[in-house]
Design an enzyme around this catalytic site. Sequence first.
Site, PDB file in Angstrom:
ATOM      1  N   ASN A   1       0.868  -1.180   0.000  1.00 28.34           N
ATOM      2  CA  ASN A   1       0.000   0.000   0.000  1.00 28.34           C
ATOM      3  C   ASN A   1       0.902   1.226   0.000  1.00 28.34           C
ATOM      4  OD1 ASN A   1      -1.845   2.021   0.428  1.00 28.34           O
ATOM      5  ND2 ASN A   1      -2.264   1.475   2.574  1.00 28.34           N
ATOM      6  N   TRP A   2       1.034   1.824  -1.187  1.00 24.05           N
ATOM      7  CA  TRP A   2       1.940   2.978  -1.300  1.00 24.05           C
ATOM      8  C   TRP A   2       1.369   4.230  -0.652  1.00 24.05           C
ATOM      9  CZ3 TRP A   2       3.928   2.823  -7.118  1.00 24.05           C
ATOM     10  CH2 TRP A   2       4.785   1.716  -7.263  1.00 24.05           C
ATOM     11  N   LYS A   3       0.098   4.235  -0.327  1.00 25.58           N
ATOM     12  CA  LYS A   3      -0.577   5.420   0.225  1.00 25.58           C
ATOM     13  C   LYS A   3      -0.343   6.622  -0.710  1.00 25.58           C
ATOM     14  CE  LYS A   3       0.198   3.501   4.769  1.00 25.58           C
ATOM     15  NZ  LYS A   3      -0.086   3.640   6.188  1.00 25.58           N
TER      16      LYS A   3
ATOM     17  N   HIS B   1      -9.591   0.889   4.784  1.00 25.71           N
ATOM     18  CA  HIS B   1      -8.329   1.166   5.480  1.00 25.71           C
ATOM     19  C   HIS B   1      -8.618   2.127   6.628  1.00 25.71           C
ATOM     20  CE1 HIS B   1      -4.284   2.526   6.336  1.00 25.71           C
ATOM     21  NE2 HIS B   1      -3.848   1.448   5.687  1.00 25.71           N
TER      22      HIS B   1
ATOM     23  N   GLU C   1      -7.100   4.603   7.708  1.00 28.07           N
ATOM     24  CA  GLU C   1      -6.916   6.030   7.397  1.00 28.07           C
ATOM     25  C   GLU C   1      -8.151   6.588   6.699  1.00 28.07           C
ATOM     26  OE1 GLU C   1      -3.139   5.579   5.368  1.00 28.07           O
ATOM     27  OE2 GLU C   1      -2.233   5.003   7.274  1.00 28.07           O
TER      28      GLU C   1
ATOM     29  N   GLU D   1      -5.702  -5.201  10.475  1.00 34.55           N
ATOM     30  CA  GLU D   1      -4.725  -4.132  10.672  1.00 34.55           C
ATOM     31  C   GLU D   1      -5.037  -3.409  11.976  1.00 34.55           C
ATOM     32  OE1 GLU D   1      -2.701  -2.972   6.773  1.00 34.55           O
ATOM     33  OE2 GLU D   1      -4.353  -1.609   7.096  1.00 34.55           O
TER      34      GLU D   1
ATOM     35  N   GLY E   1       1.983   2.201  10.686  1.00 41.74           N
ATOM     36  CA  GLY E   1       2.902   3.330  10.531  1.00 41.74           C
ATOM     37  C   GLY E   1       3.548   3.780  11.832  1.00 41.74           C
TER      38      GLY E   1
ATOM     39  N   SER F   1       3.107  -2.199  10.411  1.00 42.48           N
ATOM     40  CA  SER F   1       4.565  -2.166  10.608  1.00 42.48           C
ATOM     41  C   SER F   1       5.223  -3.521  10.332  1.00 42.48           C
ATOM     42  CB  SER F   1       4.905  -1.661  12.020  1.00 42.48           C
ATOM     43  OG  SER F   1       4.399  -0.355  12.203  1.00 42.48           O
TER      44      SER F   1
ATOM     45  N   GLY G   1       2.672  -1.263   4.297  1.00 40.37           N
ATOM     46  CA  GLY G   1       2.716   0.166   3.989  1.00 40.37           C
ATOM     47  C   GLY G   1       4.149   0.624   3.752  1.00 40.37           C
ATOM     48  N   GLY G   2       4.784   1.152   4.806  1.00 42.66           N
ATOM     49  CA  GLY G   2       6.121   1.742   4.683  1.00 42.66           C
ATOM     50  C   GLY G   2       7.122   0.857   3.957  1.00 42.66           C
TER      51      GLY G   2
HETATM   52  C1  PEP Z   1      -0.958   0.011   5.870  1.00 44.70           C
HETATM   53  O1  PEP Z   1      -0.976   1.179   5.489  1.00 44.70           O
HETATM   54  O2  PEP Z   1      -1.863  -0.741   5.527  1.00 44.70           O
HETATM   55  C2  PEP Z   1       0.137  -0.418   6.721  1.00 44.70           C
HETATM   56  C3  PEP Z   1       0.090  -1.624   7.229  1.00 44.70           C
HETATM   57  O3  PEP Z   1       1.173   0.483   6.932  1.00 44.70           O
HETATM   58  P1  PEP Z   1       2.579   0.186   7.660  1.00 44.70           P
HETATM   59  O4  PEP Z   1       3.097  -1.124   7.100  1.00 44.70           O
HETATM   60  O5  PEP Z   1       3.438   1.341   7.291  1.00 44.70           O
HETATM   61  O6  PEP Z   1       2.297   0.080   9.119  1.00 44.70           O
END
Ligand code: PEP
Length: 255
Positions: A9-11, A98, A100, A170, A176, A216, A237-238
């Site tokens: 997930n590049w956001k 998600h 967010e 999640e 994040g 994470s 994500g990251g």
């Molecule tokens: C996400 O945005 O779905 C996510 C899991 O982010 P991160 O891996 O950065 O925690």
Amino acid sequence: MRKKIVAGNWKMNLDYQTGVSLFSEIVNMVKDEVIGQQEVVVCSPAVHLYSLGQLAHSATNVSIGAQNIYQAESGAFTGEISASQVKSVGADYVILGHSERRAYFGETDEVLAEKTNVALKHQLTPIFCIGETKEERESGQFFDVIKSQLEKGLFHLSESDFTKIVLAYEPVWAIGTGLTASPEQAQEVHAFIRETLANQYNQALADSTSILYGGSCNPTNAPDLFSQPDIDGGLIGGASLKSRDFTDIVKVFNS
Ligand code: PEP
């Protein structure tokens, strides 16, 4: 056998050129690593999707997805993107629910149920996210929260439609933040989700639903997380913004 999936997930990161070159690197790096029933998905910002779709054609088991769609088919919804538009540029997946989007854009369970319906109508596989906040975990409410998100967002679906859903657990407190659910904490919730699916539908459906962990996740913690019996991969994500990290997570299923 459940499909094992690693989805990035590049956001709202990466300009167009950087995104295309990162995706090319990922396609090259994972091409000999993806095995059997495993799938790699990259969910990019909408502006990248068409070009990634062209590159994905030449890749085996690398798919692309959107990070959101609007719940209506088309019309006067300035700034929104429809399921059919996303599908028409080659996407096969869409992230829905998600945290967010729930937190910053007010997406309710009811809206997410509508988005799920329109995604399925256009042959997009929802990666449907559920998970509790820090307060909900600390007060011990997390099983109720997760059950309610499933009931309100997804349990209107017929059995045959539900088989097209991928779930992502999640925990909001892990996204994040650098905090990860321990493998035991994640497994406990994944097993609960599977049991909830078995009660609502049946055991066969529960056993065949892919449930990803997100929060994470990185190359160091992925092996322990992915070795849990009910964890079928990750929503990343990251770490999906670095080709080496993302590919190393993909490779966990090969090692
Ligand atoms: C996400 O945005 O779905 C996510 C899991 O982010 P991160 O891996 O950065 O925690």
